[in-house]
Design an enzyme around this catalytic site. Structure first.
Site, PDB file in Angstrom:
ATOM      1  N   ALA A 120     -35.465 -51.471   6.745  1.00 50.43           N
ATOM      2  CA  ALA A 120     -36.918 -51.275   6.748  1.00 50.43           C
ATOM      3  C   ALA A 120     -37.561 -52.147   5.671  1.00 50.43           C
ATOM      4  O   ALA A 120     -36.959 -52.460   4.635  1.00 50.43           O
ATOM      5  CB  ALA A 120     -37.245 -49.810   6.514  1.00 50.43           C
ATOM      6  N   ARG A 122     -39.619 -51.632   3.446  1.00 54.28           N
ATOM      7  CA  ARG A 122     -39.781 -51.084   2.096  1.00 54.28           C
ATOM      8  C   ARG A 122     -38.503 -51.229   1.265  1.00 54.28           C
ATOM      9  O   ARG A 122     -38.514 -50.989   0.063  1.00 54.28           O
ATOM     10  CB  ARG A 122     -40.191 -49.608   2.169  1.00 54.28           C
ATOM     11  CG  ARG A 122     -39.189 -48.717   2.873  1.00 54.28           C
ATOM     12  CD  ARG A 122     -39.736 -47.305   3.003  1.00 54.28           C
ATOM     13  NE  ARG A 122     -38.824 -46.426   3.710  1.00 54.28           N
ATOM     14  CZ  ARG A 122     -38.769 -46.296   5.029  1.00 54.28           C
ATOM     15  NH1 ARG A 122     -39.571 -47.038   5.794  1.00 54.28           N
ATOM     16  NH2 ARG A 122     -37.928 -45.452   5.595  1.00 54.28           N
ATOM     17  N   TYR A 123     -37.399 -51.609   1.916  1.00 55.29           N
ATOM     18  CA  TYR A 123     -36.126 -51.729   1.212  1.00 55.29           C
ATOM     19  C   TYR A 123     -35.719 -53.169   0.911  1.00 55.29           C
ATOM     20  O   TYR A 123     -34.822 -53.392   0.110  1.00 55.29           O
ATOM     21  CB  TYR A 123     -34.999 -51.071   2.022  1.00 55.29           C
ATOM     22  CG  TYR A 123     -35.195 -49.593   2.259  1.00 55.29           C
ATOM     23  CD1 TYR A 123     -35.374 -48.717   1.199  1.00 55.29           C
ATOM     24  CD2 TYR A 123     -35.198 -49.078   3.552  1.00 55.29           C
ATOM     25  CE1 TYR A 123     -35.562 -47.359   1.410  1.00 55.29           C
ATOM     26  CE2 TYR A 123     -35.383 -47.721   3.777  1.00 55.29           C
ATOM     27  CZ  TYR A 123     -35.563 -46.861   2.706  1.00 55.29           C
ATOM     28  OH  TYR A 123     -35.739 -45.530   2.907  1.00 55.29           O
ATOM     29  N   ILE A 124     -36.314 -54.119   1.566  1.00 55.13           N
ATOM     30  CA  ILE A 124     -35.887 -55.520   1.396  1.00 55.13           C
ATOM     31  C   ILE A 124     -36.984 -56.309   0.691  1.00 55.13           C
ATOM     32  O   ILE A 124     -38.169 -55.919   0.706  1.00 55.13           O
ATOM     33  CB  ILE A 124     -35.528 -56.177   2.748  1.00 55.13           C
ATOM     34  CG1 ILE A 124     -36.694 -56.095   3.736  1.00 55.13           C
ATOM     35  CG2 ILE A 124     -34.279 -55.537   3.327  1.00 55.13           C
ATOM     36  CD1 ILE A 124     -36.429 -56.766   5.065  1.00 55.13           C
TER      37      ILE A 124
END
Length: 865
Positions: A120, A122-124
Site C-alpha cells: 500500500a 502508505r508503506y512505500i
C-alpha cells in the site's frame, strides 16, 4: 436543439413541449474521444509522458529535498494537478518505479518477475533518481499552464533530454485507437542517438526487463502490422529436469507455471512436477518423467504454453495535440533533435545569464574604481542621483555589450558601503575574466552544438549506463510444428473388418499412441487411402490393412504395393510416398477399376525394399508358378502412377521372403548457427549424410563430450564448440589446464560408448579447456610467458600424434610442458587421407504430387508440403 409546441384540445389548452436531444450528442463523443486520447492514454513525443505521469514527476520535483517521501504523500500532492482519484495516480507511480529509471524506490514495490503487487502507498517511499534530476527537469525552459482547477501551474511538457519514451515503453487504450511502444535498451538508445547526430544510420530493437529471447524478424520498426516473438530461456538442468531462468515479456512466473500445468492437464506435455525457486532471479525447475526427451519437451513448452508468445507493437504518440503513427527509429530521431533544441535553449539562457553577470560586474568595477559614488553626495533628488551616476559612467562604458538601463543604475545604488570599502580591483578583474572564459565556452558550445550534444549523450552513457546492458537476447526462431512435439496422450484403435478407427474403440485392436491434433493415414484392401483427423470413432471403409499417424513432408516413408487391377485384370507393383493430401478425401491407389484388390502392402519408415515371392494359380498353360521380386528394382514414383506389370495371370498369394534395407540415400543434415538447430533444408553448414545408425559428436567449452542421434528437435547450448558427424575411429585431441596440478596437459582419446556424456578434463574448479580438435594429425604452437630476468623462450611447435598415444577418455594425459604457458595455438594439421565412405546410389524419385482441388469439397483442409 429544436423545440416543438403541440396543443392538444382534450388537455384543455395545455401545451406539451417536445425537445429533440439528438443534436446534444453531435460533438460529445468526439470531445470525449479527444479527451481520452490526449489526456489519458497516449504519451507525448516531447517528453514521453502521459499526463498523469508528467504530474507525478512534477510533484516529485516540488517535494524533492533529497529524502524519501511516502508514496501516499506524493499521490496526495499530485491530486492538486490531476483530476482523477488516488488509485489511478498510485498505479501509474508504481509502474514508473518498477521500470527502475526515474524513481528511486524504497520498500515493497512489487515484482515484475513473479507478478506480486506493490505494498500500500502508505508503506512505500520514493524520491527522484539522480538520472531524473539530470535529464527531466529544467524550469527555465519549461512552458507552463494552469492546472485543471486554475489554482496551480503545471508543465505543458517536461524538457526531457533523452529518448525516455523508447526507454520505458508505453501502453494505452483510448477511444478508436491504442498504443503499444515496447521498451528499448538504455545504452543502445544513447548509441543510436549519437549515430543520428553523426549522420549515420541505425536500427533499434526492444529490450525487456524480464530478459528472455526475442525474434525481431518482423518488428517492422514498431509500427502497425509488426510482430515480435518472445521466448523463455529454457535449458537442460540434468537428464530429467529443465530449468527456466528467463521469462518472456508480458508474463510472470505465476502465469507461466499456470500455462504449463494447463498444458499438462490437457495432455499436450508431460511433466512430473514444477518447482518455483524464483527470488531475485527467475528459477523454475520442470521435472520430467524418465525416458522423456528434454529437447522435445522444450519445443512442446514453446508450442503449447506461455513460454513463447507474440507481441504486436503499435507505435502511436501525441504531437501538436494530434495522434501520430510513426516508427521507433523516427521516434528516436525526433527525440534526439528535440534534445539538441533543449540543450541549445539551456545554453542560450546560460549565455544570457553570464553576459548579465559580466555586464554588472563590469559596471560595479567602473562605479567603485572611478569613485562615481561620490558624485551623488550633493544630489537631493532621486532623479539627480540617477543622472549623476549615468553621467559618471559614460566615459568608461565603451567596451560594454549593451546600453545601461535605469535598473542597472538602481542596482549600483544598492551596493553597501562595506562592500565598497573592501573592494579588491584584482579580484574583480579575475571574476570578470572567469566570466569571459565561461562566455567563450558557451559560445563555443553553441557554435558546435552537435558535438556538444554528442558529448552530452556520452556523459549520460558513462554516468548511468553501467549495469544497463542488453538483457533480451536477439535470435531468429525456428518454427515448431505442434504435431511433432505434442505428447501422445491417447490410444488409437481400429476395427479392420468393419472399417472404423478411433480413440473410443477400446475393445478393438490397438494401433499406437496419438494426440488429439494428429492426422491418421489409413489404407484399405480395395486400394483406397484417406487421411483424417483423430476422433473418437470414424468410418473409413471395410477391410482396413494399415493405420498410422500421418507425418506431413515425410518423403522417407515409402509404401510398397502389389494390386490386381479390377476383376480378372493384371497385377501391378508400385512404390510411392505420401506427403501432400486433402484431409478426409478418398484416394484410389489402383487404376480405378471396380473389383481391384490389394495382394501385398508394406509401409517402410526408411525406404526399405523387401523381397517377396509370387505364387500363381495353376490354370491353363502357365509354366512358371513361383518367382521372386525385389522392390529395390522398382522406381519410387508418385501415388497416382499405375505401376509395373507383375503378371497377367491370377495370383494365388504373395509371401515375404526377405526383409530389405533402405534404398534411400543417407539423409544430408545441416546446422544453422542462427537458430542453433539441425535441418534438412540446406540452411547453414553441411554436417554430412547420415544413415540410421550414424551419430553427431558434440563437445562443449566446459570439457564435455557426447554423441547423439541427429534429431531435428535437438537444442544446442551456446557453449558448444565442436559439432560434426561422429567417426568412432577418429581420435579427439585436447589440451587443458589442470587446476589441481597447475599445469597444462595433453590427451588423445576416442569415444567408446555412444550417447554417453563424459567429461575429459579434471573436475577441479580452476581447470579449463584450452583447445580441442578432431583432426587426424593435429599440430600446435606453444607460446611461453617471458619470465623476469630471463630471455623469452621461443615458440614451440608440436605434433600431438607423436607426443602422446591414444588413451581412454578418463586418462589424465601427458604434461605439455613445465614452463609457464601464455597460450596454445592450433596450426594447420599434417596431411592425412581419410578413407572414403561408400554410400548407396540415390534412388530416382518422380515427385508426381497431386494438388488438392478445393472445389471437390469446400470443407476439406489441404495439408501441403
Amino acid at each position: 436543439m429544436e423545440e416543438i409546441t403541440d396543443i392538444n384540445p382534450e388537455d384543455n389548452g395545455q401545451q406539451e413541449t417536445i425537445t429533440k436531444v439528438g443534436g446534444m450528442y453531435k460533438d460529445w463523443f468526439l470531445d470525449y474521444a479527444s479527451y481520452v486520447i490526449l489526456e489519458r492514454a497516449v504519451p507525448a513525443i516531447e517528453d514521453g509522458f502521459k499526463p498523469v505521469q508528467r504530474r507525478i514527476m512534477h510533484s516529485l520535483k516540488e517535494l524533492d529535498d533529497g529524502r524519501y517521501n511516502k508514496v501516499a504523500n506524493i499521490v496526495g500532492h499530485t491530486m492538486q494537478y490531476h483530476p482523477h482519484g488516488d488509485a489511478s495516480i498510485g498505479d501509474a507511480m508504481v509502474q514508473i518505479g518498477q521500470k527502475d529509471l526515474l524513481i528511486d524506490t524504497q520498500g515493497n514495490w512489487g515484482n515484475i518477475l513473479t507478478g506480486d503487487s506493490a505494498a500500500a502507498s502508505r508503506y512505500i517511499e520514493a524520491r527522484l533518481s539522480k538520472f531524473a534530476l539530470d535529464v527531466v527537469f529544467s524550469p527555465k525552459i519549461t512552458d507552463w499552464q494552469l492546472s485543471y482547477d486554475g489554482r496551480k501551474k503545471e508543465p505543458i511538457n517536461l524538457p526531457v533530454k533523452f529518448p525516455l519514451l523508447l526507454a520505458q515503453g508505453a501502453e494505452g487504450i483510448a477511444v478508436g485507437l491504442s498504443t503499444k511502444i515496447l521498451p528499448h535498451n538504455f545504452v543502445e538508445l544513447i548509441e543510436a542517438s549519437i549515430k543520428h547526430l553523426k549522420g549515420k544510420g541505425f536500427t533499434i530493437y526492444p529490450d525487456f526487463p524480464t530478459a528472455g529471447i526475442m525474434d525481431v524478424s518482423n518488428y517492422n520498426d514498431g509500427k502497425r502490422g509488426g510482430r515480435i516473438r518472445v521466448r523463455a530461456k529454457i535449458s537442460q538442468y540434468d537428464k530429467n529436469t529443465l530449468v527456466i531462468n528467463e521469462i518472456p515479456f508480458g508474463t510472470n512466473t505465476s502465469s507461466l507455471i499456470d500455462s504449463i500445468l494447463k498444458a499438462n492437464e490437457k495432455g499436450k506435455i508431460k511433466i512430473k512436477k514444477i518447482e518455483d525457486n524464483t527470488a531475485a532471479n527467475v528459477e523454475i525447475l520442470v521435472h520430467l518423467p524418465s525416458g522423456l526427451s528434454p529437447d522435445k519437451t522444450i519445443d512442446a513448452l514453446y508450442a503449447f504454453t506461455s513460454c513463447e508468445s507474440s507481441i504486436s507493437p503499435l507505435a502511436c504518440i501525441i504531437e501538436d495535440n494530434k495522434p501520430l503513427f510513426i516508427g521507433v527509429n523516427e521516434m528516436l530521431r525526433r527525440s534526439t533533435d528535440n534534445t539538441v533544441d533543449l540543450l541549445k535553449q539551456e545554453l542560450e539562457i546560460q549565455l544570457n545569464e553570464l553576459e548579465e553577470q559580466w555586464h554588472f560586474a563590469s559596471l560595479e568595477r567602473i562605479f567603485i574604481e572611478n569613485r562615481i559614488y561620490r558624485d551623488i553626495e550633493e544630489e537631493e533628488t532621486w532623479e539627480g542621483v540617477i543622472n549623476a551616476i549615468d553621467q559618471g559612467l559614460q566615459p568608461h562604458i565603451k567596451h560594454l555589450k549593451r546600453a545601461i538601463t535605469q535598473e542597472d543604475i538602481t542596482r549600483l545604488t544598492e551596493i553597501r558601503i562595506k562592500r565598497i570599502s573592501k573592494f579588491d580591483i584584482d579580484k574583480a578583474q579575475e571574476k570578470i575574466e572567469a566570466l569571459e572564459d565561461e562566455i567563450a565556452q558557451v559560445n563555443h558550445h553553441l557554435e558546435h552544438l552537435i558535438e556538444y550534444a554528442i558529448d552530452y549523450f556520452n556523459t549520460l552513457k558513462k554516468k548511468y549506463g553501467e549495469g544497463r546492458e542488453r538483457k533480451t537476447e536477439i535470435r531468429i526462431f525456428d518454427d515448431i510444428e505442434a504435431s511433432k512435439v505434442v505428447i501422445r496422450n491417447t490410444k488409437l484403435y481400429v476395427n479392420p473388418k468393419e472399417g472404423f478407427i478411433g480413440t473410443s474403440l477400446k475393445k478393438d485392436t490397438y494401433v499406437c499412441d496419438c494426440s488429439d491434433i494428429d492426422d491418421i493415414i489409413v489404407f484399405t484392401a480395395t486400394g483406397k487411402m484417406m487421411v483424417t483427423k483423430v476422433d473418437t470413432k470414424t468410418f473409413i471403409g471395410k477391410d482396413i490393412i494399415h493405420v498410422a499417424v500421418f507425418k506431413k513432408k515425410d518423403k522417407r516413408t515409402i509404401y510398397n504395393l502389389i494390386y490386381k487391377d479390377g476383376t480378372g485384370g493384371s497385377t501391378y507393383i508400385k512404390r510411392f510416398y505420401v506427403s501432400s493430401v486433402t484431409r478426409d478425401k478418398e484416394y484410389d491407389l489402383t487404376n480405378g477399376k471396380s473389383g481391384s484388390v490389394v495382394h501385398y502392402f508394406s509401409a517402410n519408415p526408411n525406404g526399405e525394399a523387401e523381397i517377396v515371392t509370387i505364387f500363381l494359380r495353376q490354370v491353363g498353360s502357365v509354366k512358371k508358378l513361383k518367382w521372386d521380386i525385389d522392390f529395390a528394382d522398382i522406381l519410387i514414383k508418385g501415388r497416382n502412377s499405375k505401376g509395373n506389370i507383375v503378371t497377367k495371370y491370377a495370383v494365388k498369394r504373395i509371401e515375404l521372403k526377405e526383409k530389405g534395407v533402405s534404398t534411400l540415400k543417407p539423409r544430408k543434415i545441416w546446422f544453422d548457427d542462427t537458430v542453433r538447430r539441425l535441418n534438412v533444408d540446406e540452411r547453414g553448414a553441411l554436417l554430412g549424410a547420415f544413415k540410421g545408425e550414424d551419430k553427431l559428436l558434440v563437445i562443449t567449452q566446459d570439457g564435455i563430450a557426447r554423441t547423439i542421434t541427429p534429431e531435428l528437435t535437438t537444442h544446442f547450448e551456446d557453449n558448444m564448440i565442436v559439432l560434426e558427424k561422429w567417426n568412432p575411429k577418429k581420435p579427439i585431441s585436447a589440451i587443458y589446464y589442470n587446476g589441481e596440478k597447475e599445469l597444462y596437459y595433453v590427451k588423445r582419446f576416442i569415444i567408446e560408448q555412444a550417447e554417453k556424456e563424459e567429461s575429459f578434463i579434471s573436475d577441479h574448479p580452476d581447470s579449463f579447456l584450452e583447445l580441442v580438435t578432431t583432426h587426424w594429425l593435429p599440430k600446435i604452437e606453444i607460446e611461453f610467458i617471458k619470465e623476469r630476468g630471463k630471455d623469452r623462450k621461443p615458440n614451440q611447435e608440436l605434433a600431438l600424434e607423436e607426443f602422446i598415444a591414444i588413451k581412454g577418455i578418463n586418462a589424465l594425459g601427458n604434461q605439455l610442458t613445465k614452463e609457464k604457458v601464455k597460450q596454445v595455438n592450433l596450426l594447420e594439421p599434417y596431411p592425412y587421407q581419410e578413407p572414403e565412405e561408400v554410400e548407396p546410389e540415390d534412388m530416382e524419385v518422380n515427385e508426381e504430387e497431386e494438388l488438392s482441388n478445393p472445389s471437390e469439397n469446400k470443407s476439406d483442409l489441404t495439408l501441403f508440403d
